[in-house]
Design an enzyme around this catalytic site. Structure first.
Site, PDB file in Angstrom:
ATOM      1  N   THR A   1      -2.208  -0.446  -6.578  1.00 57.78           N
ATOM      2  CA  THR A   1      -2.132   0.806  -7.412  1.00 57.78           C
ATOM      3  C   THR A   1      -0.712   1.539  -7.762  1.00 57.78           C
ATOM      4  O   THR A   1       0.157   1.031  -7.102  1.00 57.78           O
ATOM      5  CB  THR A   1      -3.119   1.681  -6.540  1.00 57.78           C
ATOM      6  OG1 THR A   1      -2.281   2.018  -5.336  1.00 57.78           O
ATOM      7  CG2 THR A   1      -4.418   1.359  -6.218  1.00 57.78           C
TER       8      THR A   1
ATOM      9  N   GLY B   1      -7.858   1.410 -11.861  1.00 61.63           N
ATOM     10  CA  GLY B   1      -9.043   1.492 -13.084  1.00 61.63           C
ATOM     11  C   GLY B   1      -8.368   1.025 -14.360  1.00 61.63           C
ATOM     12  O   GLY B   1      -7.268   0.815 -14.393  1.00 61.63           O
TER      13      GLY B   1
ATOM     14  N   CYS C   1       0.829  -1.138  -0.071  1.00 61.54           N
ATOM     15  CA  CYS C   1       0.052  -0.078  -0.013  1.00 61.54           C
ATOM     16  C   CYS C   1       0.957   1.203  -0.064  1.00 61.54           C
ATOM     17  O   CYS C   1       1.794   1.301   1.089  1.00 61.54           O
ATOM     18  CB  CYS C   1      -0.924  -0.059   1.124  1.00 61.54           C
ATOM     19  SG  CYS C   1      -2.131   1.187   1.182  1.00 61.54           S
TER      20      CYS C   1
HETATM   21  C1  LIG Z   1     -10.406   3.314  -3.305  1.00 59.40           C
HETATM   22  C2  LIG Z   1      -9.505   2.287  -3.197  1.00 59.40           C
HETATM   23  C3  LIG Z   1      -8.887   1.698  -1.961  1.00 59.40           C
HETATM   24  C4  LIG Z   1      -8.076   0.560  -1.910  1.00 59.40           C
HETATM   25  N1  LIG Z   1      -7.697   0.144  -0.812  1.00 59.40           N
HETATM   26  C5  LIG Z   1      -6.937  -1.093  -0.611  1.00 59.40           C
HETATM   27  C6  LIG Z   1      -6.567  -1.684   0.611  1.00 59.40           C
HETATM   28  O1  LIG Z   1      -6.975  -1.397   1.715  1.00 59.40           O
HETATM   29  N2  LIG Z   1      -5.761  -2.616   0.580  1.00 59.40           N
HETATM   30  C7  LIG Z   1      -5.290  -3.293  -0.658  1.00 59.40           C
HETATM   31  O2  LIG Z   1      -4.525  -4.400  -0.414  1.00 59.40           O
HETATM   32  N3  LIG Z   1      -5.631  -2.690  -2.192  1.00 59.40           N
HETATM   33  C8  LIG Z   1      -6.500  -1.779  -1.745  1.00 59.40           C
HETATM   34  N4  LIG Z   1      -6.790  -1.173  -3.096  1.00 59.40           N
HETATM   35  C9  LIG Z   1      -5.965  -1.692  -4.471  1.00 59.40           C
HETATM   36  C10 LIG Z   1      -7.060  -2.717  -4.914  1.00 59.40           C
HETATM   37  O3  LIG Z   1      -7.128  -3.870  -4.500  1.00 59.40           O
HETATM   38  C11 LIG Z   1      -6.406  -3.010  -6.321  1.00 59.40           C
HETATM   39  O4  LIG Z   1      -5.067  -3.527  -6.163  1.00 59.40           O
HETATM   40  C12 LIG Z   1      -5.993  -1.831  -7.302  1.00 59.40           C
HETATM   41  O5  LIG Z   1      -7.124  -0.928  -7.192  1.00 59.40           O
HETATM   42  C13 LIG Z   1      -5.955  -2.043  -8.642  1.00 59.40           C
HETATM   43  O6  LIG Z   1      -7.301  -2.942  -9.281  1.00 59.40           O
HETATM   44  P1  LIG Z   1      -8.353  -2.044 -10.064  1.00 59.40           P
HETATM   45  O7  LIG Z   1      -7.648  -1.244 -11.123  1.00 59.40           O
HETATM   46  O8  LIG Z   1      -8.989  -3.186 -10.616  1.00 59.40           O
HETATM   47  O9  LIG Z   1      -9.013  -1.232  -9.172  1.00 59.40           O
HETATM   48  C14 LIG Z   1      -7.462   0.035  -3.228  1.00 59.40           C
HETATM   49  C15 LIG Z   1      -8.096   0.770  -4.518  1.00 59.40           C
HETATM   50  C16 LIG Z   1      -8.657   1.523  -4.387  1.00 59.40           C
HETATM   51  C17 LIG Z   1      -9.345   2.062  -5.791  1.00 59.40           C
END
Ligand SMILES: Cc1cc2nc3c(=O)[nH]c(=O)nc-3n(C[C@H](O)[C@H](O)[C@H](O)COP(=O)(O)O)c2cc1C
Ligand SMILES: Cc1cc2nc3c(=O)[nH]c(=O)nc-3n(C[C@H](O)[C@H](O)[C@H](O)COP(=O)(O)OP(=O)(O)OC[C@H]3O[C@@H](n4cnc5c(N)ncnc54)[C@H](O)[C@@H]3O)c2cc1C
Ligand code: FES
Lengths: 292, 306
Positions: free
Chosen positions: B196, B220, B134
């Site tokens: 992210t 995203g 994170c």
């Molecule tokens: C608002 C938000 C909060 C997130 N919180 C966490 C978290 O608490 N723990 C974690 O491991 N990943 C967290 N992520 C990352 C997501 O689990 C994921 O790895 C990342 O968003 C990429 O996938 P996506 O493009 O489908 O969103 C978060 C992502 C977003 C957008």
């Protein structure tokens, strides 16, 4: 268990009602049946930019015989950015996705002798449905025996401010509820010339403010001023907040506001714990800026 | 062959999933927020928001900003801590009729190990995902940017639990492979990636970042190519299952990740703008497999030809 649903809706109407302000009716089944005054729903167009949905308050549900369940869900929007600009291009028959109803709504308002609704700009939207329930003109939500708002319309006032007369939207709807309506405009083109919070402050000084419940919705500086005015005069104050939201249903923790807790402050999600909050609970009138 | 002959089951170590579609941590809250609107029992599993040892208030708003085809966030691991999670959220999660993978983050090796120990005895926890990546909380140092740190954390966790361990990695490194290898050597049963992508949104008129905390993590559709590249690289470097994450919102996205080497996928940001996306993708997966003559998910995993 959550009480919201996602559905695809057909646009029934979409037309301008005031400067940069439009009203849109949707052929909604799930949301229209469930939603109550003060709640909101998310709207999304099927495209990647803008990617996220946007929250809009319930304006009203109207009987609409040609709709699937005979009901149309209406919201009123101010054009400020990307989604709201795209919304103006929709025509009857076009489709969009919505999910709701979301948020606590006005059911959380405490009892009072008098109820004063204070709207700044597009913050007027949540109040029509509440007024309709107060007069008994409409019943919202799935449980018809839910306690109705207990204020007689004679003990309700509405203060509605906008930039200028051209921005005051849907005045006829509000007038038809019989509510006593006071207008204000920044440029003085109609009503009091200046911020809508000032006539509220003046009127609170003329009555026993402890009997008044003030409910505000509008831009953040206006809400902060309103909370201050109420605290000074001794009126209870609830605010409906419009923080930006990514999901609207509690999944992202982005929409938070700073609230007072026993040992300082903590953040709460506006989309599930609000949007309607007791102003006394909010740090800095809900700006979320304190305690960092 | 008909769709009835196709099985969607996949195994992540000892963890059996009825299908490879999971909801990503931080993007489905504590899941109860969506139950009723989203048929979570259709999913392979859900991963609630990261839990830390002690409560954390999280970062000041604004916590998210929309960017072209993406979302930049700095939530800051806002959560009420492991005690509250076990007492308050886990009982509800146990009733979901889908796998619950608990995602944890520690500020130290000892905290990571303690979190795993606390979850080890709990029923209803199918696996633990270690959030090694994170970017919002650690002041610049993330465990998963360094193979040695990753090895240390994972092996401490391995010593604290028999539950399957998934190491969640960051894309904010030159090469994710040495880190993935270190995690697997230290006892991780699977690798999930990507978290992210570190980013910045600027309000130039105010000369300020748009996010309250300054930097944030991008997610995203905008990050999907980065995620596919990382999954492909890591899947060829390690022997264990890889779970693909990043920008997934359509069945084509799911298939792309499987072909690139992912045995399962997680849906993140798409939950925000399309809340019922997860179960819909589960429903579409058989048809996609059938269209290329595959009977199992495993048959397509890692079949990308360069
Ligand atoms: C608002 C938000 C909060 C997130 N919180 C966490 C978290 O608490 N723990 C974690 O491991 N990943 C967290 N992520 C990352 C997501 O689990 C994921 O790895 C990342 O968003 C990429 O996938 P996506 O493009 O489908 O969103 C978060 C992502 C977003 C957008
Ligand atoms: C519970 C709730 C109910 C709402 N009800 C209504 C309603 O009934 N009618 C209505 O018109 N609007 C309502 N809003 C506000 C509405 O959601 C925003 O105006 C909308 O998201 C703007 O989207 P956009 O894509 O057009 O603007 P964007 O392109 O996203 O933004 C344009 C500009 O507006 C600013 N902005 C965006 N959202 C907000 C916000 N929430 N508060 C302050 N500034 C913002 C941005 O920072 C940017 O400068 C409500 C908001 C909430 C949270
Ligand atoms: S908007 Fe996502 S939690 Fe409130």
């Amino acid at each position: 268990m959550a009480n919201w649903l996602a559905e695809r809706c057909r646009v029934l109407w979409n037309r301008p009602v005031a400067e940069r302000t439009w009203r849109m009716g949707l052929d909604s089944s799930a949301v229209a049946l469930r939603i109550r005054p003060g709640q909101f729903f998310m709207v999304r167009l099927d495209r990647e930019d803008p990617l996220l949905g946007r929250p809009y308050a319930l304006y009203q549900v109207v009987e609409w015989p040609s709709a699937t369940l005979g009901k149309a869900l209406e919201f009123v929007y101010l054009v400020v950015g990307r989604q709201t600009a795209l919304l103006t291009e929709l025509r009857p028959g076009d489709e969009l996705d919505i999910w709701g109803p979301l948020g606590n709504g006005f059911d959380v308002l405490p009892d009072s002798q008098e109820l004063w609704l204070v709207a700044g700009g597009i913050g007027q939207t949540p109040f029509l449905a509440l007024l309709q329930e107060i007069t008994g003109a409409r019943a919202y939500g799935l449980s018809p025996d839910r306690a109705r708002p207990r204020w007689p319309i004679g003990s309700v006032r509405m203060f509605y401010g906008a930039r200028s007369a051209r921005y005051l939207a849907c005045l006829g709807d509000f007038k038809s509820t019989g509510v006593r309506l006071s207008l204000a405009t920044d440029d003085g083109s109609v009503g009091y010339a200046g911020p809508v919070t000032e006539p509220v402050a003046a009127e609170l000084a003329r009555v026993d403010a402890s009997e008044v419940l003030v409910v505000g919705c509008g831009p953040e500086p206006m809400l902060r001023r309103l909370a201050d005015v109420c605290r000074e005069r001794g009126a209870r104050c609830f605010l409906s907040l419009e923080t930006p939201m990514a999901c609207g249903y509690g999944a992202c923790f982005s929409c938070v506001v700073s609230v007072r807790t026993g040992d300082g402050h903590d953040y709460r999600r506006v989309c599930v714990d609000g949007p309607v909050f007791d102003a006394e609970w909010l740090v800095e009138g809900g700006s979320g800026k304190a305690g960092q | 062959m008909s769709q009835a002959d196709i099985t969607l089951e996949v195994a992540i170590g000892t963890l059996k999933l009825q299908n490879p579609i999971l909801l990503a941590s931080g993007t489905c809250g504590y899941v109860h927020e969506m139950v009723g609107a989203v048929e979570v029992e259709q999913l392979g599993g859900v991963i609630p928001k990261t839990v830390t040892l002690h409560p954390r208030k999280g970062n000041p708003p604004p916590r998210t900003v929309e960017t072209p085809c993406g979302l930049l966030n700095s939530i800051g691991l806002d959560n009420d801590g492991i005690d509250h999670f076990i007492e308050h959220h886990l009982p509800a999660l146990r009733g979901l009729r889908t796998n619950v993978i608990v995602n944890v983050a520690g500020k130290s090796v000892a905290e990571f190990a303690e979190l795993c120990r606390r979850l080890d005895g709990q029923t209803g926890v199918a696996a633990i995902e270690l959030n090694l990546s994170c970017p919002n909380v650690s002041g610049g140092i993330d465990y998963a940017i360094d193979p040695a740190c990753t090895r240390e954390v994972v092996s401490a966790c391995r010593g604290s639990t028999r539950l399957p361990l998934i190491a969640k990695l960051t894309p904010n490194v030159t090469d994710p492979r040495p880190i993935a290898v270190a995690a697997v050597e230290a006892g991780a049963d699977a690798i999930s990636l990507i978290n992210t992508v570190l980013g910045l949104a600027v309000d130039w008129r105010r000369r300020k970042p748009r996010l309250g905390a300054g930097l944030g993590g991008l997610s995203g559709p905008a990050i999907k190519p980065i995620a596919l590249r990382c999954v492909w690289q890591v899947a060829r470097a390690v022997d264990c299952p890889v779970i693909g994450i990043g920008g997934i919102r359509t069945i084509d996205d799911v298939m792309e990740f499987l072909v690139a080497g992912a045995r399962a996928v997680q849906i993140g940001t798409a939950n925000f703008f399309d809340p019922t996306v997860g179960p819909r993708l589960v429903g579409q997966l058989r048809g996609a497999l059938e269209s290329i003559g595959a009977r199992t998910v495993a048959e397509v995993v890692g079949t990308l030809r360069l």
